[in-house]
Design an enzyme around this catalytic site. Structure first.
Site, PDB file in Angstrom:
ATOM      1  N   ARG A 163       0.840  -1.191   0.000  1.00 49.90           N
ATOM      2  CA  ARG A 163       0.000   0.000   0.000  1.00 49.90           C
ATOM      3  C   ARG A 163       0.882   1.250   0.000  1.00 49.90           C
ATOM      4  O   ARG A 163       2.058   1.195   0.357  1.00 49.90           O
ATOM      5  CB  ARG A 163      -0.916   0.005   1.229  1.00 49.90           C
ATOM      6  CG  ARG A 163      -1.839  -1.196   1.317  1.00 49.90           C
ATOM      7  CD  ARG A 163      -2.632  -1.169   2.605  1.00 49.90           C
ATOM      8  NE  ARG A 163      -3.564  -2.301   2.711  1.00 49.90           N
ATOM      9  CZ  ARG A 163      -3.260  -3.482   3.232  1.00 49.90           C
ATOM     10  NH1 ARG A 163      -2.035  -3.700   3.705  1.00 49.90           N
ATOM     11  NH2 ARG A 163      -4.158  -4.448   3.293  1.00 49.90           N
ATOM     12  N   LYS A 223      -2.060  -2.083   7.587  1.00 49.82           N
ATOM     13  CA  LYS A 223      -3.493  -1.878   7.787  1.00 49.82           C
ATOM     14  C   LYS A 223      -4.060  -2.878   8.787  1.00 49.82           C
ATOM     15  O   LYS A 223      -4.923  -2.534   9.606  1.00 49.82           O
ATOM     16  CB  LYS A 223      -4.222  -2.004   6.447  1.00 49.82           C
ATOM     17  CG  LYS A 223      -5.714  -1.727   6.531  1.00 49.82           C
ATOM     18  CD  LYS A 223      -6.354  -1.807   5.157  1.00 49.82           C
ATOM     19  CE  LYS A 223      -7.849  -1.525   5.231  1.00 49.82           C
ATOM     20  NZ  LYS A 223      -8.489  -1.577   3.888  1.00 49.82           N
ATOM     21  N   HIS A 255      -3.765   2.893  -5.602  1.00 48.37           N
ATOM     22  CA  HIS A 255      -4.072   1.605  -4.982  1.00 48.37           C
ATOM     23  C   HIS A 255      -4.309   0.518  -6.027  1.00 48.37           C
ATOM     24  O   HIS A 255      -4.182  -0.680  -5.729  1.00 48.37           O
ATOM     25  CB  HIS A 255      -5.294   1.738  -4.073  1.00 48.37           C
ATOM     26  CG  HIS A 255      -5.488   0.578  -3.147  1.00 48.37           C
ATOM     27  ND1 HIS A 255      -4.732   0.385  -2.015  1.00 48.37           N
ATOM     28  CD2 HIS A 255      -6.358  -0.476  -3.203  1.00 48.37           C
ATOM     29  CE1 HIS A 255      -5.116  -0.716  -1.405  1.00 48.37           C
ATOM     30  NE2 HIS A 255      -6.106  -1.259  -2.103  1.00 48.37           N
ATOM     31  N   ARG A 265      -1.628  -2.015  -6.488  1.00 49.22           N
ATOM     32  CA  ARG A 265      -1.662  -3.162  -5.578  1.00 49.22           C
ATOM     33  C   ARG A 265      -2.495  -4.290  -6.184  1.00 49.22           C
ATOM     34  O   ARG A 265      -2.093  -5.458  -6.139  1.00 49.22           O
ATOM     35  CB  ARG A 265      -2.235  -2.722  -4.224  1.00 49.22           C
ATOM     36  CG  ARG A 265      -2.447  -3.842  -3.211  1.00 49.22           C
ATOM     37  CD  ARG A 265      -2.822  -3.233  -1.865  1.00 49.22           C
ATOM     38  NE  ARG A 265      -3.408  -4.187  -0.939  1.00 49.22           N
ATOM     39  CZ  ARG A 265      -2.709  -5.027  -0.175  1.00 49.22           C
ATOM     40  NH1 ARG A 265      -1.385  -5.051  -0.249  1.00 49.22           N
ATOM     41  NH2 ARG A 265      -3.318  -5.846   0.658  1.00 49.22           N
ATOM     42  N   HIS A 324      -3.596  -9.700   3.366  1.00 48.25           N
ATOM     43  CA  HIS A 324      -5.050  -9.836   3.486  1.00 48.25           C
ATOM     44  C   HIS A 324      -5.376 -10.751   4.660  1.00 48.25           C
ATOM     45  O   HIS A 324      -4.904 -11.894   4.729  1.00 48.25           O
ATOM     46  CB  HIS A 324      -5.647 -10.416   2.210  1.00 48.25           C
ATOM     47  CG  HIS A 324      -5.813  -9.414   1.115  1.00 48.25           C
ATOM     48  ND1 HIS A 324      -4.818  -9.137   0.208  1.00 48.25           N
ATOM     49  CD2 HIS A 324      -6.858  -8.608   0.786  1.00 48.25           C
ATOM     50  CE1 HIS A 324      -5.243  -8.212  -0.642  1.00 48.25           C
ATOM     51  NE2 HIS A 324      -6.471  -7.870  -0.305  1.00 48.25           N
ATOM     52  N   TYR A 358      -9.016 -11.744  -7.238  1.00 44.02           N
ATOM     53  CA  TYR A 358      -7.809 -11.470  -8.004  1.00 44.02           C
ATOM     54  C   TYR A 358      -7.408 -12.643  -8.902  1.00 44.02           C
ATOM     55  O   TYR A 358      -6.548 -12.496  -9.756  1.00 44.02           O
ATOM     56  CB  TYR A 358      -6.626 -11.211  -7.062  1.00 44.02           C
ATOM     57  CG  TYR A 358      -6.739  -9.962  -6.222  1.00 44.02           C
ATOM     58  CD1 TYR A 358      -6.290  -8.731  -6.706  1.00 44.02           C
ATOM     59  CD2 TYR A 358      -7.267  -9.997  -4.944  1.00 44.02           C
ATOM     60  CE1 TYR A 358      -6.382  -7.587  -5.927  1.00 44.02           C
ATOM     61  CE2 TYR A 358      -7.356  -8.857  -4.158  1.00 44.02           C
ATOM     62  CZ  TYR A 358      -6.917  -7.660  -4.656  1.00 44.02           C
ATOM     63  OH  TYR A 358      -7.008  -6.538  -3.881  1.00 44.02           O
TER      64      TYR A 358
END
Length: 222
Positions: A100, A123, A171, A174, A197, A206
């Site tokens: 990020r 995050k 973003h 990413r 994640h 993805y």
């Protein structure tokens, strides 16, 4: 207000005010915190109250973005003399690591150990990721980062405007990186280790699996 006076109309009013300045996903996260508070009050503290959040409509979250960059778009960025060498490095590093913007801006030399990079502030939670040979070389030749997270964002906006690259957020790099990890053949747990994640179900968007790819895989196994 006592918590016994917080009813569905008050929560609904808060929801509507919050939606004027926040995205629906942000409002839903706040409502989830409020809902959890009422659950704790009832189950663990013994308050005889109902959860008003359960009685209101939640905002609909937008569809997740799946923006991929074309070869031409990236070529414009990397070959343009007006794109600073610093931003070219940061964009390449984002594509190699899936980090990020805030994580990229926070990289320090002491975070690198061999072919791994420690991300102390993330995050979800701190993590250590493996680095590709290209990422190792990029970090070796270009630290310190030298730009704040907001400076990177503003520079990215200028780059996209200059090259007429539409609907592209920083973003999205990413998303591009994580998609490439799957195209390389990495598994969901392996990609989750890199991307950070917490819920691996988020990674399924993805994968972009096609039946033809599985048929080819069958052929190589049987």
């Amino acid at each position: 207000y006592g918590i016994n006076l917080v009813d569905r109309s008050l929560i609904a009013s808060y929801r509507d005010r919050a939606l004027r300045s926040l995205k629906s996903s942000s409002v839903n996260r706040r409502l989830a915190i409020i809902s959890h508070f009422f659950t704790i009050c009832k189950k663990e503290w013994g308050y005889d109250i109902s959860n008003p959040v359960l009685s209101i409509r939640r905002p609909t979250n937008p569809e997740p973005r799946d923006r991929r960059f074309t070869h031409e778009e990236l070529q414009k960025i990397f070959t343009c003399n007006r794109t600073s060498s610093r931003m070219k490095f940061i964009i390449k590093l984002a594509l190699e690591t899936g980090l990020r913007r805030t994580e990229l801006a926070s990289i320090k030399l002491e975070h690198i150990k061999g072919n791994t990079l420690k991300i102390p502030v993330a995050k979800t939670k701190p993590r250590t990721i493996p680095l590709t040979p290209e990422a190792v070389q990029l970090l070796k030749n270009n630290l310190p980062i030298g730009m704040s997270s907001n400076a990177i964002r503003l520079a990215w906006v200028r780059i996209c405007r200059r090259h007429n690259i539409e609907d592209a957020r920083f973003h999205d790099l990413r998303h591009e990186a994580v998609s490439r990890f799957f195209e390389m053949g990495l598994s969901v747990p392996e990609v989750a280790l890199i991307s950070g994640h917490k819920d691996v179900r988020q990674l399924f968007r993805y994968t972009h699996l096609k039946p033809e790819s599985l048929i080819a895989k069958y052929s190589s196994i049987f």
